[in-house]
Design a protein around this motif. Structure first.
Motif, PDB file in Angstrom:
ATOM      1  N   GLY A  61       0.809  -1.209   0.000  1.00 27.68           N
ATOM      2  CA  GLY A  61       0.000   0.000   0.000  1.00 27.68           C
ATOM      3  C   GLY A  61       0.842   1.258   0.000  1.00 27.68           C
ATOM      4  O   GLY A  61       0.588   2.206  -0.762  1.00 27.68           O
TER       5      GLY A  61
ATOM      6  N   GLY B 170      -2.994   3.929  -1.128  1.00 25.59           N
ATOM      7  CA  GLY B 170      -1.767   3.645  -0.390  1.00 25.59           C
ATOM      8  C   GLY B 170      -1.868   3.962   1.091  1.00 25.59           C
ATOM      9  O   GLY B 170      -1.733   3.073   1.939  1.00 25.59           O
TER      10      GLY B 170
ATOM     11  N   THR C  79      -4.597   2.102   2.962  1.00 23.93           N
ATOM     12  CA  THR C  79      -4.250   0.772   3.458  1.00 23.93           C
ATOM     13  C   THR C  79      -3.806   0.858   4.908  1.00 23.93           C
ATOM     14  O   THR C  79      -4.236   0.072   5.760  1.00 23.93           O
ATOM     15  CB  THR C  79      -3.117   0.165   2.605  1.00 23.93           C
ATOM     16  OG1 THR C  79      -3.545   0.092   1.242  1.00 23.93           O
ATOM     17  CG2 THR C  79      -2.743  -1.220   3.097  1.00 23.93           C
TER      18      THR C  79
ATOM     19  N   MET D  10      -8.858  -2.250   1.698  1.00 27.53           N
ATOM     20  CA  MET D  10      -7.428  -2.436   1.952  1.00 27.53           C
ATOM     21  C   MET D  10      -7.157  -2.720   3.423  1.00 27.53           C
ATOM     22  O   MET D  10      -6.041  -2.601   3.889  1.00 27.53           O
ATOM     23  CB  MET D  10      -6.658  -1.173   1.528  1.00 27.53           C
ATOM     24  CG  MET D  10      -6.774  -0.787   0.063  1.00 27.53           C
ATOM     25  SD  MET D  10      -8.243   0.195  -0.319  1.00 27.53           S
ATOM     26  CE  MET D  10      -7.878   1.738   0.498  1.00 27.53           C
TER      27      MET D  10
END
Length: 475
Positions: free
Chosen positions: A154, A205, A208, A215
């Motif tokens: 992530g 990203g 996450t 995520m």
């Protein structure tokens, strides 16, 4: 020197590896106290960055830094007793990683350079992974592996998002320092296509690490296997740091005239996270995993509020404060239950009100607070977010928001009632250590106090943070 706020935990954390365990425990408390003092000095403007091209003071960063510092000192007091009563073999490593964890999270809050912020968020993964594996069981190994693997992937996507933002500067022929403050000033000149692309990668990203669904899959295992002081830090502080990375880029999008796009992305991820948390809370057999799914739901609430904008952003920042305080308190109370019953299984816990009456008070008050019921602050923040959504004409999202909250309240309520008043297993110990009782009570008291009276400096920090994206306190 502003950087001392994270340098001191780094240096001290490494040094405790070669010091006696008892001295390490004392240093953990000392660093926590010194960190709070330095944070207060930063709030008063007494500290300035030595490297302004990398670090700086922002209202939202200071807000999360203060929250992290207060939570950490409470957790340090709790850990002073808790770790001695558990089967943690490598206590110097625990003390080391706790201080390094504080240092990396502090570095996140003070970072003004996107890549430095990314490095700091990635560093939180590396220094907190040993805390999840501290009991060295098969389940802990699996949880640690998932945590490192999923979060690293992530964070790699978040780095790609930062590169796309840099590319939007190059395409716009902009010659400016790569800092958030500089980017805000030239935001309208950035290339919109690459800015949108960068934002999506940043949300995936950092989302996450924040625990946004889909995520989120590392989070329940990590929170369940980590010792309770570490779980409290993971949920009460780390998730906020990941949110900070998303928020800074959302501010950039808003200043570039793309706030509608980024807001809709956050609303979508927020609602999906709320429903994922709500569904998995129902009939959850592990109470620490239940608290983890509650964190996923609450991160969704924050993303939803920020995405809606206007009055809802004020509610989202109130939600950050109260969720961190109450959830940290709940994980510490859950640690007391784990010590008392030697099990994380809901079916093996019963009669907490009889066997652990002092823990029951903090556990039940925490349940009331985290469920969004009065008199705690999550009730206020969720009402504000709902009003904000209705004001903006987002009737369907507001309806889904309320439905998800109701599901969570019903699911977690059944579990807490069963643990508190049911006929589960008998406790292996009934002694309640005062050092394990004061911190969860203090965290709950702080949440209740902010509902009644909020210090002017804290209020101004929230106002300054939300004004960047057009947030308002006018309901």
């Amino acid at each position: 020197m502003l950087e001392l706020i994270f340098i001191i935990p780094f240096v001290t954390g490494i040094s405790v590896l070669i010091l006696p365990v008892q001295m390490g425990r004392v240093l953990l408390l000392a660093v926590a106290g010194l960190h709070l003092v330095l944070t207060a000095m930063a709030w008063l403007g007494a500290l300035s960055p030595s490297y302004p091209q990398l670090f700086g003071i922002s209202p939202e960063g200071l807000l999360i830094l203060l929250l992290t510092s207060f939570i950490f000192i409470c957790i340090s007091i709790y850990a002073f007793s808790y770790i001695e009563e558990t089967e943690v073999e490598n206590k110097p490593l625990f003390n080391c990683c706790m201080m390094l964890f504080l240092g990396t999270m502090s570095m996140v809050t003070l970072s003004d350079h996107p890549i430095v912020l990314w490095i700091a968020v990635e560093a939180t993964t590396l220094v907190s992974a040993p805390l999840i594996f501290i009991h060295r069981s098969q389940e802990a190994l699996e949880a640690t592996w998932k945590y490192v693997l999923i979060c690293s992937v992530g964070i790699a996507l978040a780095l790609l998002g930062c590169f796309f933002i840099t590319l939007s500067m190059d395409l716009g022929n902009i010659d400016a320092p790569l800092t958030f403050n500089s980017l805000y000033q030239v935001a309208p000149q950035l290339d919109p296509l690459w800015l949108k692309t960068g934002f999506i990668f940043v949300v995936i990203g950092f989302g996450t690490k924040m625990g946004l669904a889909p995520m989120h899959t590392w989070l329940p295992d990590a929170h369940s296997q980590a010792p309770s002081p570490a779980s409290a830090l993971l949920s009460g502080a780390l998730l906020n740091c990941a949110f900070l990375g998303i928020y800074k880029v959302h501010v950039l999008m808003t200043m570039a005239g793309l706030g509608g796009f980024s807001g809709n992305v956050l609303v979508g991820f927020g609602l999906f996270s709320m429903f994922v948390g709500a569904i998995f809370i129902i009939s959850q057999p592990d109470y620490k995993r239940m608290l983890a799914y509650s964190s996923i739901k609450n991160m969704g609430v924050i993303a939803f509020g920020v995405g809606i904008g206007g009055f809802a952003v004020y509610g989202a920042f109130l939600h950050i404060l109260h969720h961190s305080l109450i959830k940290s308190s709940l994980f510490l109370s859950a640690g007391n239950v784990l010590l008392g019953f030697d099990s994380k299984k809901v079916q093996k816990i019963g009669g907490v009100v009889r066997h652990l009456p002092k823990t029951f008070i903090s556990l039940f008050a925490g349940f009331v607070g985290i469920s969004g019921l009065p008199p705690f602050g999550l009730f206020i923040s969720e009402v504000i977010i709902t009003i904000g959504a209705l004001q903006n004409g987002r009737y369907l999202p507001a309806g889904l928001f309320l439905f998800a909250i109701t599901l969570v309240c019903a699911g977690s309520g059944r579990i807490f009632m069963s643990m508190s008043f049911g006929d589960g297993g008998s406790p292996v110990r009934t002694k309640e250590n005062i050092l394990r009782l004061i911190p969860p009570y203090a965290l709950l008291l702080m949440s209740a106090t902010i509902c009644i009276w909020m210090p002017d400096a804290l209020y101004k920090a929230i106002i300054n943070s939300i004004s960047l994206i057009g947030g308002t306190i006018n309901g």
